[in-house]
Design an enzyme around this catalytic site. Structure first.
Site, short mmCIF file in Angstrom:
data_model
loop_
_atom_site.label_atom_id
_atom_site.label_comp_id
_atom_site.label_asym_id
_atom_site.label_seq_id
_atom_site.Cartn_x
_atom_site.Cartn_y
_atom_site.Cartn_z
N TYR A 198 -8.66 -7.27 12.60
CA TYR A 198 -8.04 -6.54 11.34
C TYR A 198 -7.93 -7.67 10.18
O TYR A 198 -7.56 -9.14 10.55
CB TYR A 198 -6.73 -6.10 11.56
CG TYR A 198 -5.96 -5.59 10.26
CD1 TYR A 198 -6.22 -4.30 9.87
CD2 TYR A 198 -4.90 -6.52 9.50
CE1 TYR A 198 -5.63 -3.72 8.80
CE2 TYR A 198 -4.51 -5.96 8.21
CZ TYR A 198 -4.80 -4.75 7.90
OH TYR A 198 -4.22 -4.17 6.78
N LYS A 240 -8.35 2.57 2.20
CA LYS A 240 -7.71 3.98 2.22
C LYS A 240 -7.66 4.96 1.05
O LYS A 240 -7.96 5.95 1.12
CB LYS A 240 -6.18 3.62 2.63
CG LYS A 240 -6.06 3.41 3.87
CD LYS A 240 -4.64 3.06 4.43
CE LYS A 240 -3.97 2.04 3.63
NZ LYS A 240 -2.54 1.75 4.28
N ASN A 291 -1.77 -2.84 13.14
CA ASN A 291 -3.13 -2.80 13.29
C ASN A 291 -3.77 -1.42 13.87
O ASN A 291 -4.54 -0.87 13.34
CB ASN A 291 -3.63 -3.89 13.54
CG ASN A 291 -3.28 -5.23 13.03
OD1 ASN A 291 -2.89 -4.93 11.71
ND2 ASN A 291 -3.66 -6.31 13.62
N ASN A 335 -18.69 25.71 -23.24
CA ASN A 335 -19.22 24.52 -22.56
C ASN A 335 -18.77 24.36 -20.90
O ASN A 335 -17.81 25.00 -20.64
CB ASN A 335 -18.51 23.05 -23.09
CG ASN A 335 -19.16 23.00 -24.50
OD1 ASN A 335 -20.04 23.15 -25.05
ND2 ASN A 335 -18.31 22.33 -25.32
N SER A 374 -14.81 24.11 -27.60
CA SER A 374 -15.14 22.84 -28.55
C SER A 374 -13.86 22.62 -29.41
O SER A 374 -13.29 23.47 -29.83
CB SER A 374 -16.29 22.74 -28.92
OG SER A 374 -16.30 21.93 -30.19
N THR A 410 -40.79 23.26 -10.60
CA THR A 410 -41.13 21.92 -10.10
C THR A 410 -41.07 21.29 -11.28
O THR A 410 -41.79 21.63 -12.39
CB THR A 410 -42.23 21.99 -9.26
OG1 THR A 410 -43.55 21.89 -10.01
CG2 THR A 410 -42.29 22.71 -8.12
N HIS A 411 -40.61 19.99 -11.49
CA HIS A 411 -40.78 18.99 -12.49
C HIS A 411 -40.16 19.84 -13.68
O HIS A 411 -40.38 19.33 -14.99
CB HIS A 411 -41.99 18.75 -13.10
CG HIS A 411 -43.07 18.02 -11.92
ND1 HIS A 411 -43.09 16.87 -11.62
CD2 HIS A 411 -43.95 18.68 -11.08
CE1 HIS A 411 -44.00 16.85 -10.73
NE2 HIS A 411 -44.37 17.98 -10.32
N SER A 423 0.85 -1.34 -0.05
CA SER A 423 0.03 0.00 0.04
C SER A 423 0.88 1.17 0.10
O SER A 423 0.36 2.30 0.21
CB SER A 423 -1.01 0.01 1.17
OG SER A 423 -0.19 -0.04 2.37
N GLN A 441 -6.98 -2.45 3.94
CA GLN A 441 -6.06 -1.65 3.43
C GLN A 441 -6.69 -1.15 2.03
O GLN A 441 -6.27 0.09 1.82
CB GLN A 441 -4.86 -2.62 2.92
CG GLN A 441 -3.82 -1.92 2.23
CD GLN A 441 -2.63 -2.77 2.04
OE1 GLN A 441 -1.93 -2.98 2.97
NE2 GLN A 441 -2.33 -3.22 0.71
N1 ARG Z 1 -0.89 -1.52 5.06
C1 ARG Z 1 -1.67 -2.08 6.15
C2 ARG Z 1 -3.12 -1.30 5.87
O1 ARG Z 1 -2.96 -0.51 5.15
C3 ARG Z 1 -1.25 -1.98 7.55
C4 ARG Z 1 -1.84 -2.72 8.49
C5 ARG Z 1 -1.09 -4.19 8.05
N2 ARG Z 1 -1.41 -5.08 9.41
C6 ARG Z 1 -1.42 -6.49 9.22
N3 ARG Z 1 -1.68 -7.29 10.01
N4 ARG Z 1 -1.09 -7.11 7.87
O2 ARG Z 1 -4.22 -1.76 6.39
#
Ligand code: ARG
Length: 489
Positions: free
Chosen positions: A314, A322, A107, A282, A274, A152-153, A23, A319
């Site tokens: 967890y 995010k 975690n 536009n 355009s 309205t509408h 990640s 992951q």
């Molecule tokens: N990269 C992980 C995340 O974004 C971090 C936590 C990883 N924990 C684990 N037990 N593998 O969630």
């Protein structure tokens, strides 16, 4: 060399699998929070004699250096937590740096970083919302007497004012503000020290790290602290609603800026040409606001789908949440900034709005209400005015152009005196309609001024609240930073 956490496994991931699992590229958004959180954690370990003075000094100094380093560089780490720990150990040696991860887990760490990021984003977005509301109210102030049709509408309904529309946008956005403001309360709790899921036997102090990082309190239950992402879903849900409001506003502007409507004209700065039709101007930015809203709604659906089948504790699925969060924040901030500038530079075609408000059959309900004031049951008034509109429509004229014999035809059942009806019709126009409209929250001109001044004080109060919150966090982080300085001396 074997990855830092892989002693049980004996082999590293191959490059392709590492890319799949890692990640690190998303984590650049939380790198700074991971560093600050690690500093607070290390100070707490020192306070509780788990680290000695020399060890904490080395760790804090190494973390401080990392703040200035580019952490997005390619590495074999699976995430920012592994990368930062590896780099700290590299700078301090295993003797000191190897102790930084005592009594915590990735975690609770990632849950912490996410909460720190979201609370900052909430404060930023809340300020952006207030900026936009302020622009809308400033514009509304200039258009309290600018008559325009209400729909309205998407069919002409009643005579209204442009300010009334702008205030309605403000009110929706102020609710978005309030939702985010309330969510902050639930976000601003620290999960740090929850460990992998069940806590630790080491003598840590979770309240101390929470306080150092400017949290109200801790997320108490360690299973909940590491597993829950409901506050994250709540945050993105709020953003999805906010974007839906912005998207609706965008759609109104798209319609009003067509040549057929020409109620408003977007500034050239916020329009697109355009590639082929030279005459085009536009509203691409508005269309993209609608398009980006779809993506944010998708982010919310992605998060909820991720969570709904997950066992407590967890799971790496988390992951994937995010990027949905980061993208939603970025989209909301830029949408608010761009739409704000669009409204600030919008050209309003007052004449066209007034002219359309005064033509057609928009005054129909006003005439019916005038008949009610003369003592007619509303149903009878509705019938008479319906007839008037029918006759006018057949002759392709407006209500004010009806002849006296046409007016007489509309009261064939003699429910009302035709002469008096003719007088009522000619006395009603857009401006008189707006002057007589007095109900709470209506388009009436007097109401516009009241609504505006009420919103102005709300903006002021809400701004103070955000400033207070932002400076509470800033203060905590500054205090932490001076402790880091003291301890690294
Ligand atoms: N990269 C992980 C995340 O974004 C971090 C936590 C990883 N924990 C684990 N037990 N593998 O969630």
């Amino acid at each position: 060399m074997l990855g830092m956490y892989r002693s049980r496994l004996g082999k590293n991931l191959d490059q392709h699998t590492l890319d799949y699992v890692s990640s690190i590229s998303d984590d650049s958004e939380i790198a700074i929070y991971d560093i600050i959180g690690s500093q607070a954690h290390s100070i707490m370990l020192y306070e509780n004699k788990i680290l000695n003075k020399t060890e904490v000094k080395k760790i804090l100094a190494a973390l401080e250096k990392l703040k200035k380093q580019n952490l997005s560089a390619k590495s074999s780490a699976e995430d920012i937590h592994e990368l930062i720990e590896t780099m700290v150990i590299k700078k301090t040696g295993l003797e000191a740096g190897g102790k930084m991860h005592t009594a915590r887990s990735r975690n609770d760490q990632v849950a912490l970083d996410l909460r720190m990021k979201i609370r900052d984003d909430i404060n930023t977005i809340c300020s952006c919302i207030l900026d936009m509301v302020e622009t809308l109210i400033l514009l509304a102030e200039k258009h309290t007497a600018t008559a325009m049709p209400l729909y309205t509408h998407l069919q002409q309904a009643q005579i209204g004012t442009f300010s009334h529309f702008l205030i309605s946008y403000s009110d929706a956005l102020l609710r978005d503000f309030e939702r985010l403001y309330d969510t902050f309360e639930r976000v601003n709790h620290s999960p740090l020290g929850a460990g992998p899921i069940g806590g630790t036997s080491l003598p840590i102090n979770r309240n101390s790290t929470a306080k150092m990082l400017g949290f109200f309190a801790v997320v108490e239950n360690s299973i909940d602290a590491t597993s829950n992402r409901d506050v994250v879903a709540e945050y993105v849900g709020n953003i999805a609603i906010l974007m839906t409001n912005l998207s609706r506003i965008a759609e109104d502007l798209v319609i009003w800026s067509t040549s057929e409507f020409s109620f408003v004209e977007l500034s050239d700065q916020f329009s697109s040409p355009s590639s082929v039709m030279p005459q085009k101007k536009n509203p691409d930015i508005l269309e993209l606001t609608r398009g980006k809203t779809a993506r944010v709604i998708g982010n919310l659906v992605a998060i909820l789908s991720n969570l709904k089948g997950l066992a407590s504790g967890y799971g790496r699925d988390l992951q994937e949440i995010k990027p949905s969060v980061f993208l939603s924040s970025r989209t909301a901030i830029s949408a608010l900034v761009v739409l704000n500038s669009m409204f600030a530079t919008l050209k309003v075609n007052k004449q066209k709005m007034n002219q359309i408000a005064d033509s057609g059959y928009l005054a129909a309900l006003d005439i019916a209400e005038a008949l009610v004031k003369e003592g007619l049951p509303f149903r009878t008034a509705h019938k008479i005015v319906g007839k008037l509109v029918q006759i006018a429509h057949e002759s392709k004229i407006s209500l004010s152009e009806l002849t006296s014999s046409e007016v007489t035809r509309s009261v064939a059942d003699k429910e009302f005196d035709a002469k008096k009806l003719g007088k009522i019709i000619s006395s009603i126009n857009a401006q008189s309609s707006l002057k007589n409209r007095s109900s709470l929250g209506s388009s009436g001109i007097a109401e516009q001024n009241r609504l505006i001044s009420k919103r102005k004080s709300k903006i002021k109060q809400y701004r103070n609240n955000v400033t207070k919150r932002t400076s509470q966090i800033t203060l905590a982080i500054e205090r932490l930073s001076s402790r880091v300085k003291m301890l690294s001396k």
